[in-house]
Design a protein around this motif. Structure first.
Motif, mmCIF file in Angstrom:
data_model
loop_
_atom_site.group_PDB
_atom_site.id
_atom_site.type_symbol
_atom_site.label_atom_id
_atom_site.label_comp_id
_atom_site.label_asym_id
_atom_site.label_seq_id
_atom_site.Cartn_x
_atom_site.Cartn_y
_atom_site.Cartn_z
ATOM 1 N N MET A 1 -1.619 15.395 -7.687
ATOM 2 C CA MET A 1 -0.968 14.271 -8.336
ATOM 3 C C MET A 1 -0.627 14.634 -9.777
ATOM 4 N N ASN A 2 0.580 14.253 -10.171
ATOM 5 C CA ASN A 2 1.046 14.608 -11.507
ATOM 6 C C ASN A 2 0.489 13.633 -12.524
ATOM 7 N N VAL A 3 -0.663 13.964 -13.098
ATOM 8 C CA VAL A 3 -1.303 13.103 -14.074
ATOM 9 C C VAL A 3 -1.417 13.861 -15.380
ATOM 10 N N ASP A 106 6.594 5.068 -6.614
ATOM 11 C CA ASP A 106 6.584 6.406 -7.213
ATOM 12 C C ASP A 106 5.236 6.714 -7.857
ATOM 13 N N ARG A 107 4.574 5.701 -8.379
ATOM 14 C CA ARG A 107 3.224 5.937 -8.914
ATOM 15 C C ARG A 107 2.240 6.196 -7.782
ATOM 16 N N ARG A 108 2.359 5.422 -6.707
ATOM 17 C CA ARG A 108 1.439 5.558 -5.576
ATOM 18 C C ARG A 108 1.535 6.933 -4.936
ATOM 19 N N THR A 109 2.751 7.485 -4.880
ATOM 20 C CA THR A 109 2.947 8.793 -4.247
ATOM 21 C C THR A 109 2.787 9.949 -5.220
ATOM 22 N N GLY A 110 2.477 9.637 -6.494
ATOM 23 C CA GLY A 110 2.227 10.699 -7.463
ATOM 24 C C GLY A 110 3.459 11.230 -8.156
ATOM 25 N N VAL A 111 4.621 10.625 -7.910
ATOM 26 C CA VAL A 111 5.847 11.079 -8.571
ATOM 27 C C VAL A 111 5.785 10.762 -10.062
ATOM 28 N N LEU A 112 5.266 9.584 -10.390
ATOM 29 C CA LEU A 112 5.120 9.197 -11.799
ATOM 30 C C LEU A 112 3.699 9.493 -12.269
ATOM 31 N N ALA A 113 3.597 10.003 -13.492
ATOM 32 C CA ALA A 113 2.291 10.277 -14.085
ATOM 33 C C ALA A 113 1.650 8.980 -14.556
ATOM 34 N N ASP A 114 0.392 9.065 -14.954
ATOM 35 C CA ASP A 114 -0.336 7.904 -15.435
ATOM 36 C C ASP A 114 0.334 7.304 -16.665
ATOM 37 N N SER A 115 0.848 8.142 -17.548
ATOM 38 C CA SER A 115 1.519 7.686 -18.771
ATOM 39 C C SER A 115 2.999 8.053 -18.711
ATOM 40 N N PHE A 116 3.838 7.213 -19.294
ATOM 41 C CA PHE A 116 5.275 7.455 -19.238
ATOM 42 C C PHE A 116 5.959 6.740 -20.395
ATOM 43 N N THR A 117 7.218 7.096 -20.616
ATOM 44 C CA THR A 117 8.026 6.436 -21.642
ATOM 45 C C THR A 117 9.215 5.744 -20.986
ATOM 46 N N ILE A 248 -0.533 -1.946 -6.682
ATOM 47 C CA ILE A 248 0.435 -0.883 -6.386
ATOM 48 C C ILE A 248 0.464 -0.571 -4.900
ATOM 49 N N SER A 249 -0.702 -0.354 -4.287
ATOM 50 C CA SER A 249 -0.735 0.031 -2.886
ATOM 51 C C SER A 249 -0.235 -1.081 -1.979
ATOM 52 N N GLU A 250 -0.541 -2.333 -2.308
ATOM 53 C CA GLU A 250 -0.134 -3.430 -1.449
ATOM 54 C C GLU A 250 1.340 -3.764 -1.614
ATOM 55 N N TYR A 251 1.904 -3.538 -2.805
ATOM 56 C CA TYR A 251 3.342 -3.713 -2.960
ATOM 57 C C TYR A 251 4.088 -2.832 -1.954
ATOM 58 N N ALA A 252 3.570 -1.621 -1.754
ATOM 59 C CA ALA A 252 4.234 -0.684 -0.841
ATOM 60 C C ALA A 252 4.212 -1.204 0.598
ATOM 61 N N THR A 253 3.102 -1.832 1.033
ATOM 62 C CA THR A 253 2.991 -2.277 2.415
ATOM 63 C C THR A 253 3.889 -3.469 2.706
ATOM 64 N N THR A 254 4.318 -4.204 1.666
ATOM 65 C CA THR A 254 5.174 -5.360 1.907
ATOM 66 C C THR A 254 6.582 -4.950 2.333
ATOM 67 N N SER A 255 6.884 -3.662 2.285
ATOM 68 C CA SER A 255 8.197 -3.191 2.727
ATOM 69 C C SER A 255 8.254 -3.030 4.247
ATOM 70 N N ASP A 256 7.121 -3.217 4.944
ATOM 71 C CA ASP A 256 7.062 -3.102 6.405
ATOM 72 C C ASP A 256 7.046 -4.515 7.000
ATOM 73 N N PRO A 257 8.189 -5.035 7.465
ATOM 74 C CA PRO A 257 8.243 -6.417 7.954
ATOM 75 C C PRO A 257 7.280 -6.681 9.108
ATOM 76 N N ARG A 258 7.098 -5.701 9.993
ATOM 77 C CA ARG A 258 6.211 -5.920 11.140
ATOM 78 C C ARG A 258 4.773 -6.148 10.691
ATOM 79 N N ARG A 259 4.322 -5.354 9.706
ATOM 80 C CA ARG A 259 2.955 -5.516 9.215
ATOM 81 C C ARG A 259 2.806 -6.835 8.459
ATOM 82 N N VAL A 260 3.837 -7.231 7.710
ATOM 83 C CA VAL A 260 3.785 -8.507 6.984
ATOM 84 C C VAL A 260 3.648 -9.666 7.968
ATOM 85 N N LEU A 261 4.447 -9.644 9.047
ATOM 86 C CA LEU A 261 4.400 -10.712 10.043
ATOM 87 C C LEU A 261 3.037 -10.751 10.728
ATOM 88 N N GLN A 262 2.521 -9.577 11.105
ATOM 89 C CA GLN A 262 1.212 -9.518 11.753
ATOM 90 C C GLN A 262 0.125 -10.058 10.832
#
Length: 305
Positions: A1-3, A106-117, A248-262
Motif C-alpha cells: 500500500m502506498n503510504v 482509491d484509498r481502500r485499494t491503496g491508490v491514494l496515500a494516507d496524506s494528500f494535497t 471507506i470500506s462500506e462506501y465501496a460495497t454500496t456500489s453492488d445493488p444485489r448486496r444492498v438489496l439483500q
C-alpha cells in the motif's frame, strides 16, 4: 500500500459549525425526532463520535436558525425539523457523492496515500477546484478526511484494508447479537418504525437510485439504533466507533445493488423480529447477517494476487 513514510502532525478536524449542524439535522431525521423532543449533548456526541465541543457549536448554530431551543430548565429541545439539506449539497449531491466515492475507493485499494494535497487530486480526477472542494467538505463532515496541520489533507483512521475489515466484522459478530440479548434491551417504537419505512422504500426500488452516502447512513443508523436499544454504554460507544471506522470500506460495497438489496431485506427481518418481541431470534438473524459479510471478506482475502 502506498503510504507516506513520514506523516504530518495531525490536528483536530476543521469542520465548521454549519457542517456539524447539517449532520445533526440528518441524525434528527434518522432518529424520527419531532418538535418538543429533548436533545442530549452527550448522546449526540457519542452518536457522531466527537467531543461535546463541536456539538455545542452546532446546536448554537441551530439555535440561531430557530431549529432548536432551550426549555425552562435550559435543556436543549427540538423546536422544528426542516426538510433535510434543502440548500447547499454535500455528499447527497450526485457530483460530490460520485467524486467522494472514487476518493474512498482509491484509498481502500491503496491508490491514494494516507496524506494528500488538493493539487494531487485535481490532477488525478480532472475536476474543478469547486467540485473537489465540495467533495472534501462532505468527506470531512462525515469524518473520512481531515485537514493536516499546516498543509494538505489526510485520511482519518479507518478500515482501509480487507484484513482490518475482517477483524472488525469478527468483533461486531461478538458484540451486536449480544447487545440484543441484554436484559435492558428496550426498543423505541418510533425510531424502529422510521427505520422500517426507510428500508421498505429501498426494497421497493429506492436502492437502485439512492447514493452511497444515504445508503451508508441508513445502514449505520440501523446498527447504531439496535446498539442504543441495548442500554449498555460500552456497546453503544463501540458501535459508534465501528460506524466511523467502516465508512471507506462500506462506501465501496454500496456500489453492488444485489448486496444492498439483500442487506435491506435482512435488516427488515431483524426489525420484524424486534417488533414482535422475539429478541433471541432477532439476535440470531443479526449474527447470520454479519456472518454473510464476513464470509465475503474471507473469500476476497483468499483470492490470489
Amino acid at each position: 500500500m502506498n503510504v507516506a513514510s513520514a506523516k504530518p502532525a495531525r490536528s483536530r478536524s476543521h469542520i465548521e459549525p454549519e457542517d456539524f449542524a447539517r449532520r445533526l439535522l440528518r441524525l434528527f431525521h434518522q432518529d424520527g425526532l419531532a418538535p418538543g423532543d429533548k436533545l442530549s449533548e452527550r448522546k449526540l456526541a457519542v452518536q457522531l463520535s466527537v467531543s461535546r465541543t463541536p456539538i455545542r457549536a452546532a446546536l448554537q448554530h441551530l439555535l440561531d436558525d430557530g431549529v432548536v431551543a432551550r426549555n425552562e430548565n435550559q435543556k436543549w429541545i427540538l423546536a422544528t425539523l426542516p426538510d433535510p439539506d434543502p440548500g447547499q449539497p454535500t455528499i447527497p449531491n450526485d457530483e460530490a457523492g460520485g467524486l467522494g466515492m472514487r476518493i474512498c475507493e482509491d484509498r481502500r485499494t491503496g491508490v491514494l496515500a494516507d496524506s494528500f494535497t488538493e493539487t494531487e487530486l485535481l490532477k488525478r480526477y480532472d475536476v474543478t477546484r469547486t467540485e473537489l472542494g465540495r467533495a472534501l467538505v462532505a468527506l470531512a463532515s462525515d469524518g473520512i478526511v481531515e485537514r493536516s496541520s499546516g498543509y494538505g489533507w489526510h485520511f482519518a483512521s479507518l478500515l482501509d484494508s480487507e484484513e482490518r475489515r475482517l477483524q472488525s466484522y469478527e468483533f461486531r459478530i461478538a458484540l451486536e447479537p449480544a447487545g440484543m440479548r441484554m436484559p435492558g434491551f428496550r426498543p423505541e417504537p418510533l425510531r424502529l418504525g422510521h427505520q422500517r419505512s426507510l428500508h421498505e422504500a429501498l426494497v421497493a426500488g429506492g436502492y437502485k437510485t439512492a447514493n452511497p452516502h444515504d445508503l451508508f447512513e441508513i445502514n449505520a443508523d440501523f446498527h447504531a439504533m439496535l446498539a442504543d436499544f441495548s442500554g449498555n454504554e460500552f456497546i453503544i460507544q463501540a458501535m459508534r466507533q465501528q460506524n466511523k471506522l467502516r465508512r471507506i470500506s462500506e462506501y465501496a460495497t454500496t456500489s453492488d445493488p444485489r448486496r444492498v438489496l439483500q442487506s435491506c431485506r435482512e435488516h427488515l427481518m431483524i426489525i420484524e423480529a424486534v417488533e414482535e418481541g422475539d429478541y433471541q431470534w432477532a439476535s440470531s438473524l443479526m449474527e447470520r447477517h454479519l456472518q454473510t459479510v464476513r464470509r465475503v471478506i474471507q473469500r476476497n482475502l483468499a483470492r490470489p494476487g
